[in-house]
Design an enzyme around this catalytic site. Structure first.
Site, PDB file in Angstrom:
ATOM      1  N   GLU A   1       0.701  -1.355  -0.025  1.00 14.66           N
ATOM      2  CA  GLU A   1      -0.032  -0.081   0.014  1.00 14.66           C
ATOM      3  C   GLU A   1       1.000   1.368  -0.021  1.00 14.66           C
ATOM      4  O   GLU A   1       1.994   1.255   0.360  1.00 14.66           O
ATOM      5  CB  GLU A   1      -0.910  -0.019   1.329  1.00 14.66           C
ATOM      6  CG  GLU A   1      -1.685  -1.188   1.306  1.00 14.66           C
ATOM      7  CD  GLU A   1      -2.515  -1.367   2.722  1.00 14.66           C
ATOM      8  OE1 GLU A   1      -2.592  -0.302   3.613  1.00 14.66           O
ATOM      9  OE2 GLU A   1      -2.812  -2.714   3.023  1.00 14.66           O
TER      10      GLU A   1
ATOM     11  N   CYS B   1       3.488   8.376   1.551  1.00 19.26           N
ATOM     12  CA  CYS B   1       3.754   7.540   2.459  1.00 19.26           C
ATOM     13  C   CYS B   1       3.992   6.097   1.815  1.00 19.26           C
ATOM     14  O   CYS B   1       3.224   5.656   0.906  1.00 19.26           O
ATOM     15  CB  CYS B   1       2.732   6.954   3.770  1.00 19.26           C
ATOM     16  SG  CYS B   1       3.009   5.783   4.630  1.00 19.26           S
TER      17      CYS B   1
ATOM     18  N   CYS C   1       5.359  -7.573   6.878  1.00 18.32           N
ATOM     19  CA  CYS C   1       6.397  -7.184   7.891  1.00 18.32           C
ATOM     20  C   CYS C   1       6.780  -8.017   8.881  1.00 18.32           C
ATOM     21  O   CYS C   1       5.942  -8.880   9.240  1.00 18.32           O
ATOM     22  CB  CYS C   1       5.814  -5.910   8.550  1.00 18.32           C
ATOM     23  SG  CYS C   1       7.248  -5.126   9.749  1.00 18.32           S
TER      24      CYS C   1
ATOM     25  N   CYS D   1       4.767  -6.295  15.367  1.00 14.15           N
ATOM     26  CA  CYS D   1       4.102  -5.404  16.241  1.00 14.15           C
ATOM     27  C   CYS D   1       2.440  -5.569  16.562  1.00 14.15           C
ATOM     28  O   CYS D   1       1.797  -5.630  15.473  1.00 14.15           O
ATOM     29  CB  CYS D   1       4.152  -3.725  15.789  1.00 14.15           C
ATOM     30  SG  CYS D   1       5.894  -3.395  15.652  1.00 14.15           S
TER      31      CYS D   1
ATOM     32  N   CYS E   1      -0.621  -4.100  14.730  1.00 17.82           N
ATOM     33  CA  CYS E   1      -0.366  -3.375  13.336  1.00 17.82           C
ATOM     34  C   CYS E   1      -0.931  -4.602  12.158  1.00 17.82           C
ATOM     35  O   CYS E   1      -0.676  -5.704  12.689  1.00 17.82           O
ATOM     36  CB  CYS E   1       1.039  -3.198  13.310  1.00 17.82           C
ATOM     37  SG  CYS E   1       1.379  -2.736  11.503  1.00 17.82           S
TER      38      CYS E   1
ATOM     39  N   CYS F   1      -1.107   1.527   7.949  1.00 15.38           N
ATOM     40  CA  CYS F   1      -0.352   0.620   6.980  1.00 15.38           C
ATOM     41  C   CYS F   1      -1.035  -0.891   7.399  1.00 15.38           C
ATOM     42  O   CYS F   1      -1.433  -1.154   8.236  1.00 15.38           O
ATOM     43  CB  CYS F   1       1.162   0.376   7.192  1.00 15.38           C
ATOM     44  SG  CYS F   1       1.695   0.299   8.873  1.00 15.38           S
TER      45      CYS F   1
HETATM   46  N1  SAH Z   1       8.160  -0.437  10.535  1.00 12.21           N
HETATM   47  C1  SAH Z   1       8.309   0.913  10.578  1.00 12.21           C
HETATM   48  C2  SAH Z   1       7.492   1.646   9.617  1.00 12.21           C
HETATM   49  C3  SAH Z   1       6.109   1.062   9.179  1.00 12.21           C
HETATM   50  S1  SAH Z   1       4.927   1.587  10.584  1.00 12.21           S
HETATM   51  C4  SAH Z   1       7.998   1.265  11.882  1.00 12.21           C
HETATM   52  O1  SAH Z   1       7.926   0.415  12.850  1.00 12.21           O
HETATM   53  O2  SAH Z   1       8.196   2.598  12.234  1.00 12.21           O
HETATM   54  C5  SAH Z   1       4.547   3.208  10.441  1.00 12.21           C
HETATM   55  C6  SAH Z   1       3.971   3.686  11.842  1.00 12.21           C
HETATM   56  O3  SAH Z   1       2.496   3.209  11.815  1.00 12.21           O
HETATM   57  C7  SAH Z   1       4.378   3.161  13.339  1.00 12.21           C
HETATM   58  O4  SAH Z   1       4.892   3.825  14.235  1.00 12.21           O
HETATM   59  C8  SAH Z   1       3.448   1.892  13.266  1.00 12.21           C
HETATM   60  O5  SAH Z   1       3.516   1.316  14.623  1.00 12.21           O
HETATM   61  C9  SAH Z   1       2.195   2.962  13.091  1.00 12.21           C
HETATM   62  N2  SAH Z   1       1.076   2.131  13.011  1.00 12.21           N
HETATM   63  C10 SAH Z   1       0.821   0.610  12.708  1.00 12.21           C
HETATM   64  N3  SAH Z   1      -0.414   0.198  12.776  1.00 12.21           N
HETATM   65  C11 SAH Z   1      -1.082   1.313  13.297  1.00 12.21           C
HETATM   66  C12 SAH Z   1      -2.474   1.633  13.639  1.00 12.21           C
HETATM   67  N4  SAH Z   1      -3.270   0.712  13.325  1.00 12.21           N
HETATM   68  N5  SAH Z   1      -3.113   2.923  14.120  1.00 12.21           N
HETATM   69  C13 SAH Z   1      -1.913   3.900  14.009  1.00 12.21           C
HETATM   70  N6  SAH Z   1      -0.761   3.557  14.095  1.00 12.21           N
HETATM   71  C14 SAH Z   1      -0.104   2.435  13.414  1.00 12.21           C
END
Ligand code: SAH
Length: 367
Positions: free
Chosen positions: A110, A123, A130, A134, A137, A353
């Site tokens: 995306e 973005c 990934c 996390c 996510c 994402c």
């Molecule tokens: N892997 C990298 C970049 C991709 S995620 C990282 O971890 O920074 C980009 C940001 O979006 C990260 O801070 C991630 O934790 C956040 N993110 C992921 N899912 C989310 C959600 N459902 N709501 C808000 N932020 C989210």
């Protein structure tokens, strides 16, 4: 807590098999020059080709009207400029467009265009899926499939640039889409060097941000590249016990090592660090956690970006109440931390994402 399946290691992620035609966007200006020279064409044609692709936004060689027809045909038989298909496009009333991009091997990623005043930010994804896991996510729910190539990263940028009228230019890039950019650092840096090049997209590195879960050796490699990109570190918790629950890779790394690497990056680049903190109702939004964050960050020259959680269907996390967001903010501000509470731009089109890919078929509409 029920963790998603994680594939073994992002560094072992596959790259796609070579298609019969090469992806032009994978090649550097020098490589295109060499290709031309090998076939008896002047090397300067390489600059013309890249000008057509990045500045004039053409999608096929035949439109490159200052190249001899025979060269255009030769290029057409050897290269593809675009290899992906934008499978679904969702446009939100707040000026956010999200593309679901289908790759030649069927993988999907995306990318997003955000219009905000005169800013035109994008973005971009760095991997299919990934491996970081996390827990809140959507991107990592099925682990990582593979690294994107340099050309596939650049192609997302071009697809988004294409959505702008001719007199508008992209102004900012954030590597915050699907994947962990520092687990695919060489290709990400290759793509960004074209993005920052005057002959590429011409976006200053000061307007480019690389977001990472916090992988210290890769942060050091990024520092050694000596390009002043902004670094954003996804912190999400102020202590190791909670961070290791939310960001499983933290178990092997620890917050101190992440902060030390970020400090080294700041010292070397002079760029103010950003920390990201996804605020999850009842999980990491207490006053005590805000106070711990204050003591971690107060003495550092940082911006803390707090992002109220964008819920992912099937996951148990919720957006905090307005009251607890306001209280969290107050504690941080009173503690002297520079803090920004990010607007949930594009949340109605799943701009966090990985969500569009998961929800495909349920709600996407055509451009
Ligand atoms: N892997 C990298 C970049 C991709 S995620 C990282 O971890 O920074 C980009 C940001 O979006 C990260 O801070 C991630 O934790 C956040 N993110 C992921 N899912 C989310 C959600 N459902 N709501 C808000 N932020 C989210």
């Amino acid at each position: 807590m029920n963790l998603p399946t994680i594939n073994p290691s992002p560094s072992t992620a596959k790259v796609p098999t070579t298609p019969s035609k090469k992806h032009l966007l994978d090649l550097s200006a020098e490589e295109i020059g060499d290709w031309l020279a090998e076939r008896g064409h002047p090397k300067f044609r390489g600059g013309q080709i890249l000008h057509w692709v990045y500045q004039r936004r053409v999608r096929c060689f035949d439109e490159m009207s200052d190249l001899p027809k025979s060269l255009r045909e030769e290029l057409e038989s050897c290269f593809q400029i675009y290899v992906t298909q934008s499978d679904a496009t969702v446009t939100s009333p707040d000026g956010t467009d999200k593309l679901l991009v289908r790759l030649p091997d069927g993988g999907e990623v995306e990318c997003v265009l955000l219009r905000d005043g005169t800013r035109r930010s994008i973005c971009v994804s760095s991997q299919v899926g990934c491996a970081m896991g996390c827990v809140f996510c959507a991107s990592g729910l099925d682990g990582v499939d593979r690294n994107l190539t340099k050309g596939e990263i650049l192609e997302q940028m071009l697809l988004l640039q294409d959505r702008l009228p001719e007199d508008e230019r992209l102004s900012h890039i954030v590597m915050m889409g699907m994947g962990e950019p520092l687990a695919n650092l060489d290709r990400v840096l290759g793509a960004l060097s074209v993005a920052k090049d005057e002959k590429g997209l011409g976006i200053s590195p000061r307007r480019i941000t690389i977001s990472t879960v916090g992988l210290p050796p890769a942060i050091d490699r990024l520092k050694d590249a000596k390009v002043p990109y902004n670094l954003a570190v996804s912190l999400h918790a102020p202590n190791d016990a909670l961070r290791s629950e939310l960001v499983p890779v933290n178990k092997k790394i620890g917050i101190n090592a992440v902060l030390d690497a970020a400090d080294r990056y700041f010292e070397s680049s002079g760029r103010r660090l950003t920390f990201e903190y996804v605020l999850l109702g009842g999980v990491n939004d207490s006053e005590d956690e805000a106070k711990q964050l204050v003591s971690l960050l107060r003495k550092r020259n940082v911006m803390l970006n707090v992002i109220p959680y964008n819920p992912v269907s099937g996951l148990p996390y919720v957006t905090p109440t307005k009251k607890s967001i306001a209280e969290f903010r107050q504690t941080l501000e009173r503690g002297g931390v520079n803090v920004k509470f990010r607007q949930r731009k594009g949340s109605e089109i799943d701009a966090a994402c990985g969500q569009l890919r998961r929800n495909r078929g349920k709600q996407v509409s055509s451009p």
